[in-house]
Design a protein around this motif. Sequence first.
Motif, PDB file in Angstrom:
ATOM      1  N   MET A 207       0.824  -1.217   0.000  1.00  0.00           N
ATOM      2  CA  MET A 207       0.000   0.000   0.000  1.00  0.00           C
ATOM      3  C   MET A 207       0.864   1.276   0.000  1.00  0.00           C
ATOM      4  N   HIS A 208       2.186   1.125  -0.180  1.00  0.00           N
ATOM      5  CA  HIS A 208       3.060   2.310  -0.168  1.00  0.00           C
ATOM      6  C   HIS A 208       2.658   3.273  -1.295  1.00  0.00           C
ATOM      7  N   GLY A 209       2.576   4.553  -0.958  1.00  0.00           N
ATOM      8  CA  GLY A 209       2.204   5.559  -1.947  1.00  0.00           C
ATOM      9  C   GLY A 209       0.703   5.732  -2.100  1.00  0.00           C
ATOM     10  N   LYS A 210      -0.094   4.891  -1.447  1.00  0.00           N
ATOM     11  CA  LYS A 210      -1.561   5.001  -1.542  1.00  0.00           C
ATOM     12  C   LYS A 210      -2.087   5.931  -0.447  1.00  0.00           C
ATOM     13  N   ILE A 211      -3.096   6.716  -0.800  1.00  0.00           N
ATOM     14  CA  ILE A 211      -3.737   7.619   0.155  1.00  0.00           C
ATOM     15  C   ILE A 211      -5.123   7.048   0.467  1.00  0.00           C
TER      16      ILE A 211
ATOM     17  N   PHE B  29      -2.423  15.656   0.047  1.00  0.00           N
ATOM     18  CA  PHE B  29      -1.686  14.537  -0.567  1.00  0.00           C
ATOM     19  C   PHE B  29      -1.879  14.410  -2.092  1.00  0.00           C
ATOM     20  N   GLY B  30      -2.755  15.260  -2.669  1.00  0.00           N
ATOM     21  CA  GLY B  30      -2.887  15.298  -4.132  1.00  0.00           C
ATOM     22  C   GLY B  30      -3.843  14.281  -4.732  1.00  0.00           C
ATOM     23  N   GLN B  31      -4.310  13.304  -3.941  1.00  0.00           N
ATOM     24  CA  GLN B  31      -5.178  12.264  -4.512  1.00  0.00           C
ATOM     25  C   GLN B  31      -5.927  11.519  -3.398  1.00  0.00           C
ATOM     26  N   VAL B  32      -6.904  10.709  -3.813  1.00  0.00           N
ATOM     27  CA  VAL B  32      -7.569   9.754  -2.913  1.00  0.00           C
ATOM     28  C   VAL B  32      -7.554   8.411  -3.638  1.00  0.00           C
ATOM     29  N   ASP B  33      -6.847   7.442  -3.103  1.00  0.00           N
ATOM     30  CA  ASP B  33      -6.796   6.123  -3.744  1.00  0.00           C
ATOM     31  C   ASP B  33      -7.824   5.170  -3.160  1.00  0.00           C
ATOM     32  N   VAL B  34      -8.057   5.293  -1.850  1.00  0.00           N
ATOM     33  CA  VAL B  34      -8.928   4.338  -1.155  1.00  0.00           C
ATOM     34  C   VAL B  34      -9.877   5.112  -0.247  1.00  0.00           C
TER      35      VAL B  34
ATOM     36  N   LYS C  58     -10.490  11.201 -12.219  1.00  0.00           N
ATOM     37  CA  LYS C  58      -9.406  11.938 -12.873  1.00  0.00           C
ATOM     38  C   LYS C  58      -8.184  11.034 -13.034  1.00  0.00           C
ATOM     39  N   LYS C  59      -7.929  10.244 -11.964  1.00  0.00           N
ATOM     40  CA  LYS C  59      -6.749   9.355 -11.972  1.00  0.00           C
ATOM     41  C   LYS C  59      -7.046   8.022 -12.670  1.00  0.00           C
ATOM     42  N   ARG C  60      -8.331   7.784 -12.958  1.00  0.00           N
ATOM     43  CA  ARG C  60      -8.801   6.491 -13.495  1.00  0.00           C
ATOM     44  C   ARG C  60      -8.305   5.329 -12.639  1.00  0.00           C
ATOM     45  N   ASP C  61      -8.444   5.520 -11.333  1.00  0.00           N
ATOM     46  CA  ASP C  61      -7.993   4.489 -10.400  1.00  0.00           C
ATOM     47  C   ASP C  61      -8.623   4.797  -9.038  1.00  0.00           C
ATOM     48  N   GLY C  62      -9.104   3.764  -8.370  1.00  0.00           N
ATOM     49  CA  GLY C  62      -9.631   3.995  -7.020  1.00  0.00           C
ATOM     50  C   GLY C  62     -10.301   2.754  -6.462  1.00  0.00           C
ATOM     51  N   VAL C  63     -10.387   2.725  -5.148  1.00  0.00           N
ATOM     52  CA  VAL C  63     -11.033   1.612  -4.458  1.00  0.00           C
ATOM     53  C   VAL C  63     -11.972   2.180  -3.393  1.00  0.00           C
ATOM     54  N   ILE C  64     -13.195   1.691  -3.399  1.00  0.00           N
ATOM     55  CA  ILE C  64     -14.168   2.101  -2.368  1.00  0.00           C
ATOM     56  C   ILE C  64     -14.628   0.842  -1.640  1.00  0.00           C
ATOM     57  N   ILE C  65     -14.578   0.892  -0.311  1.00  0.00           N
ATOM     58  CA  ILE C  65     -15.022  -0.249   0.503  1.00  0.00           C
ATOM     59  C   ILE C  65     -16.066   0.270   1.490  1.00  0.00           C
ATOM     60  N   ASN C  66     -17.256  -0.293   1.418  1.00  0.00           N
ATOM     61  CA  ASN C  66     -18.358   0.139   2.277  1.00  0.00           C
ATOM     62  C   ASN C  66     -18.615  -0.908   3.361  1.00  0.00           C
TER      63      ASN C  66
ATOM     64  N   ALA D  20      -8.301  -6.841   8.171  1.00  0.00           N
ATOM     65  CA  ALA D  20      -7.465  -7.689   7.304  1.00  0.00           C
ATOM     66  C   ALA D  20      -8.069  -7.795   5.909  1.00  0.00           C
ATOM     67  N   LEU D  21      -9.385  -7.988   5.826  1.00  0.00           N
ATOM     68  CA  LEU D  21     -10.033  -8.078   4.515  1.00  0.00           C
ATOM     69  C   LEU D  21     -10.041  -6.720   3.813  1.00  0.00           C
ATOM     70  N   THR D  22     -10.207  -5.655   4.595  1.00  0.00           N
ATOM     71  CA  THR D  22     -10.203  -4.310   4.003  1.00  0.00           C
ATOM     72  C   THR D  22      -8.879  -4.039   3.306  1.00  0.00           C
ATOM     73  N   VAL D  23      -7.770  -4.382   3.973  1.00  0.00           N
ATOM     74  CA  VAL D  23      -6.446  -4.142   3.381  1.00  0.00           C
ATOM     75  C   VAL D  23      -6.296  -4.959   2.099  1.00  0.00           C
ATOM     76  N   PHE D  24      -6.753  -6.207   2.129  1.00  0.00           N
ATOM     77  CA  PHE D  24      -6.668  -7.039   0.909  1.00  0.00           C
ATOM     78  C   PHE D  24      -7.471  -6.409  -0.238  1.00  0.00           C
ATOM     79  N   LEU D  25      -8.725  -6.031   0.049  1.00  0.00           N
ATOM     80  CA  LEU D  25      -9.578  -5.468  -1.011  1.00  0.00           C
ATOM     81  C   LEU D  25      -9.033  -4.147  -1.540  1.00  0.00           C
ATOM     82  N   ALA D  26      -8.344  -3.404  -0.657  1.00  0.00           N
ATOM     83  CA  ALA D  26      -7.776  -2.112  -1.074  1.00  0.00           C
ATOM     84  C   ALA D  26      -6.505  -2.291  -1.893  1.00  0.00           C
ATOM     85  N   SER D  27      -5.912  -3.474  -1.821  1.00  0.00           N
ATOM     86  CA  SER D  27      -4.587  -3.683  -2.419  1.00  0.00           C
ATOM     87  C   SER D  27      -4.690  -4.076  -3.902  1.00  0.00           C
ATOM     88  N   ASP D  28      -3.557  -4.086  -4.549  1.00  0.00           N
ATOM     89  CA  ASP D  28      -3.499  -4.479  -5.962  1.00  0.00           C
ATOM     90  C   ASP D  28      -3.652  -5.984  -6.147  1.00  0.00           C
ATOM     91  N   LYS D  29      -3.776  -6.722  -5.040  1.00  0.00           N
ATOM     92  CA  LYS D  29      -4.038  -8.168  -5.156  1.00  0.00           C
ATOM     93  C   LYS D  29      -5.524  -8.424  -5.461  1.00  0.00           C
TER      94      LYS D  29
END
Length: 244
Positions: free
Chosen positions: A1-5, A77-82, A127-135, A217-226
């Motif tokens: 998750m390095h570099g992710k906001i 931080f310039g962006q929102v990734d998650v 804008k970044k064409r990238d993002g993850v939302i977990i509800n 633990a599941l949140t981190v997995f779903l937020a990750s590139d895995k």
Amino acid sequence: MHGKIAIVTGSTRGIGLAIARALLEAGATVVVSGRGQEKVDETVAALSNFGNVKGVAADVAKSAEAQKLIDETVAAFGQVDVLVNNAGITRDNLLMRMKEEEWDAVIETNLKGVYNCIRSAVKPMMKKRDGVIINITSVVGQTGNAGQVNYAASKAGIIGLTKSVAKELASRNIRVNAIAPGFIETDMTGILAENVKEELKKSIPLGRLGQGEDIAALTVFLASDKATYITGQTFNVDGGMVMQ
Ligand code: NDP
């Protein structure tokens, strides 16, 4: 998750706090949030040993404050990734006794709060064409629960919202999933009487209440590139309470 906001709403205690800590431990920069500035500042101080953390006080039920949460994150931080939509409340009562204020408060925080935060966060994500939302929904949104018509409706609403937003945003590479916790030991369930908790345990195949870390633990997995091929799903973390 390095570099992710990552933004975690309702992270001053309970499940949200565990999620914020786990995201920090995974290397993300995390924005913690809750309604009161003082509690937010305390949370930032408690988590600062784990990584880069910022606090923004915001009531998610108010669209202007949800916008402020996203704007301050982008400014810093310039962006929102998650975006983790975790903030939630209960105002339990039987339908016949439920006051309109109890209905409104739960729907406005739990359901409209998710809509408010997503609507603001998708702009930088698109804008970044990238993002993850977990509800964060609940098993109660799947099964219903006597005494919780407002809460169950809000949590069932989150499941429908998750699928709809996932369909709308998939082409923009924004993934949207939900997690349905069972009974997790936090302040929210701490108010239950011991005999009620013992009864609840009987309905949990694994025979115990869960911890915030189980959801984190599941949140981190779903937020990750895995998890880049997973969207529109609701995952239960409930000790086997609801088996689909
Ligand atoms: P807690 O009551 O322990 O924590 C709730 C968090 O939400 C706090 O940080 C609180 O911060 C914040 N919050 C409440 N209202 C608002 C608001 N309007 N705007 C911003 N933040 C707000 O709850 P849990 O940790 O137990 O629950 C977290 C989520 O998980 C909720 O959505 C809940 O419905 C869900 N859930 C919990 C289960 C459980 O067994 N505990 C089971 C299933 C789902 P502050 O007071 O500082 O504003």
